[in-house]
Write an enzyme that holds these catalytic residues in place. Structure first.
Site, PDB file in Angstrom:
ATOM      1  N   ARG A  60      11.438 -10.878   4.516  1.00  0.00           N
ATOM      2  CA  ARG A  60      12.328  -9.988   4.682  1.00  0.00           C
ATOM      3  C   ARG A  60      13.644 -10.091   5.773  1.00  0.00           C
ATOM      4  O   ARG A  60      13.268 -10.596   6.704  1.00  0.00           O
ATOM      5  CB  ARG A  60      11.484  -8.588   5.112  1.00  0.00           C
ATOM      6  CG  ARG A  60      10.821  -7.926   4.094  1.00  0.00           C
ATOM      7  CD  ARG A  60      10.014  -6.707   4.381  1.00  0.00           C
ATOM      8  NE  ARG A  60       9.227  -6.570   5.622  1.00  0.00           N
ATOM      9  CZ  ARG A  60       8.037  -5.795   5.844  1.00  0.00           C
ATOM     10  NH1 ARG A  60       7.754  -5.423   4.506  1.00  0.00           N
ATOM     11  NH2 ARG A  60       7.328  -5.952   6.956  1.00  0.00           N
ATOM     12  N   ARG A  91      -1.176 -10.238  12.429  1.00  0.00           N
ATOM     13  CA  ARG A  91      -1.687  -9.097  11.714  1.00  0.00           C
ATOM     14  C   ARG A  91      -2.754  -9.057  10.784  1.00  0.00           C
ATOM     15  O   ARG A  91      -3.722  -8.366  10.540  1.00  0.00           O
ATOM     16  CB  ARG A  91      -0.464  -8.332  11.155  1.00  0.00           C
ATOM     17  CG  ARG A  91       0.595  -7.797  12.222  1.00  0.00           C
ATOM     18  CD  ARG A  91       2.015  -7.501  11.658  1.00  0.00           C
ATOM     19  NE  ARG A  91       1.855  -6.461  10.589  1.00  0.00           N
ATOM     20  CZ  ARG A  91       2.666  -6.340   9.619  1.00  0.00           C
ATOM     21  NH1 ARG A  91       3.904  -6.903   9.556  1.00  0.00           N
ATOM     22  NH2 ARG A  91       2.397  -5.061   8.954  1.00  0.00           N
ATOM     23  N   ARG A 147      13.213  -8.912  11.465  1.00  0.00           N
ATOM     24  CA  ARG A 147      12.564  -8.302  12.780  1.00  0.00           C
ATOM     25  C   ARG A 147      11.423  -9.091  13.418  1.00  0.00           C
ATOM     26  O   ARG A 147      10.832  -9.930  12.647  1.00  0.00           O
ATOM     27  CB  ARG A 147      11.921  -7.154  12.402  1.00  0.00           C
ATOM     28  CG  ARG A 147      12.746  -6.188  11.597  1.00  0.00           C
ATOM     29  CD  ARG A 147      12.082  -4.728  10.986  1.00  0.00           C
ATOM     30  NE  ARG A 147      10.735  -4.910  10.618  1.00  0.00           N
ATOM     31  CZ  ARG A 147      10.160  -3.709  10.128  1.00  0.00           C
ATOM     32  NH1 ARG A 147      10.517  -2.710  10.182  1.00  0.00           N
ATOM     33  NH2 ARG A 147       8.969  -4.144   9.502  1.00  0.00           N
ATOM     34  N   LYS A 207       0.723  -1.206  -0.010  1.00  0.00           N
ATOM     35  CA  LYS A 207      -0.099  -0.044  -0.066  1.00  0.00           C
ATOM     36  C   LYS A 207       0.830   1.481   0.137  1.00  0.00           C
ATOM     37  O   LYS A 207       0.817   2.165  -0.979  1.00  0.00           O
ATOM     38  CB  LYS A 207      -0.984   0.053   1.310  1.00  0.00           C
ATOM     39  CG  LYS A 207      -2.148  -1.114   1.254  1.00  0.00           C
ATOM     40  CD  LYS A 207      -2.880  -0.889   2.210  1.00  0.00           C
ATOM     41  CE  LYS A 207      -2.249  -1.051   3.324  1.00  0.00           C
ATOM     42  NZ  LYS A 207      -1.824  -2.157   3.839  1.00  0.00           N
ATOM     43  N   ARG A 250      -9.643   2.751   9.130  1.00  0.00           N
ATOM     44  CA  ARG A 250      -8.995   1.573   9.505  1.00  0.00           C
ATOM     45  C   ARG A 250     -10.207   0.664   9.866  1.00  0.00           C
ATOM     46  O   ARG A 250      -9.822  -0.593   9.867  1.00  0.00           O
ATOM     47  CB  ARG A 250      -8.245   1.667  10.617  1.00  0.00           C
ATOM     48  CG  ARG A 250      -7.360   0.242  10.844  1.00  0.00           C
ATOM     49  CD  ARG A 250      -6.276   0.591  11.885  1.00  0.00           C
ATOM     50  NE  ARG A 250      -5.163   1.459  11.521  1.00  0.00           N
ATOM     51  CZ  ARG A 250      -4.152   1.096  10.712  1.00  0.00           C
ATOM     52  NH1 ARG A 250      -3.806  -0.167  10.211  1.00  0.00           N
ATOM     53  NH2 ARG A 250      -3.198   2.176  10.393  1.00  0.00           N
TER      54      ARG A 250
END
Length: 220
Positions: free
Chosen positions: A127, A172, A161, A13, A88
């Protein structure tokens, strides 16, 4: 144009918002930027947000809505904006409708970036970040380092992370499905939703989005 951008974490996004805002000559208004700006400038809303964040609590909708309202009232947003991260939830979407109605304007489109859940997990969990100040980003599949665990640029250690772990990503996603995804049905009932695939190269997704927004605008 006045656009809301929605999609799960890992849909790209932020990247798409920057490109689309530039192509459409409208400001990109992201929740993250709103919070950082208000907190760094020491506004009343920023102080309220900081207090909740320091206490480890979620910032209430009314604070976020207040920040968004202030930002959308600025001169560069008079002729349009692209909202990223706001609204949201349905409560924030309803508040946005009221804000816009008070200003005598309305949303033109809600752009829904669609990505399969397993692709989201693959994108985020893959990542790897360099521990050095450079913080270069690699990906085990899409942009792997020449040597596993070592930054190509500075030789620093690459790490994952905590919030990029598969378990955290799935949590999430669950939050997104529960809290944010319902706004798609909310806006679909208003005939505003434009859904595109967010798979492929960044430029391909941008072109897809621009074509879909143009088609939607032509139909209005």
């Amino acid at each position: 144009m006045r656009i809301v951008l929605v999609g799960p974490p890992g849909a790209g996004k932020g990247t798409q918002a920057a490109y689309l805002a530039q192509n459409l000559s409208i400001p990109h208004i992201s929740t993250g930027d709103l919070f950082r700006a208000n907190i760094s400038q020491g506004t009343d809303l920023g102080k309220q947000a900081r207090a909740y964040m320091d206490a480890g609590q979620l910032v209430p909708d009314e604070v976020t809505i207040g920040m968004a309202k202030d930002r959308m009232s600025q001169s560069d947003a008079v002729n349009g904006f692209l909202l990223d991260g706001f609204p949201r939830n349905v409560g924030q979407a309803e508040a946005l409708d009221v804000m816009l109605k008070d200003e005598g304007v309305k949303l033109d489109a809600v752009l829904d970036l669609e990505v399969p859940e397993e692709e989201v997990v693959k994108r985020i969990a893959g990542r790897r970040i360099c521990r050095s100040d450079s913080a270069h980003v690699f990906h085990v599949t899409y942009n792997p380092p020449k040597t596993e665990g070592v930054c190509d640029a500075c030789g620093g250690e690459l790490y994952q992370r905590d919030d990029d772990s598969e378990e955290t990503v799935r949590t999430r996603l669950e939050v997104y499905h529960t809290q944010t995804e319902p706004i798609i049905d909310y806006y679909r009932a208003q005939g505003l939703v434009v859904t595109i695939s967010a798979l492929g190269k960044v430029t391909e997704v941008t072109e897809r989005a621009m074509a879909a927004l143009k088609k939607s605008d032509d139909q209005d």
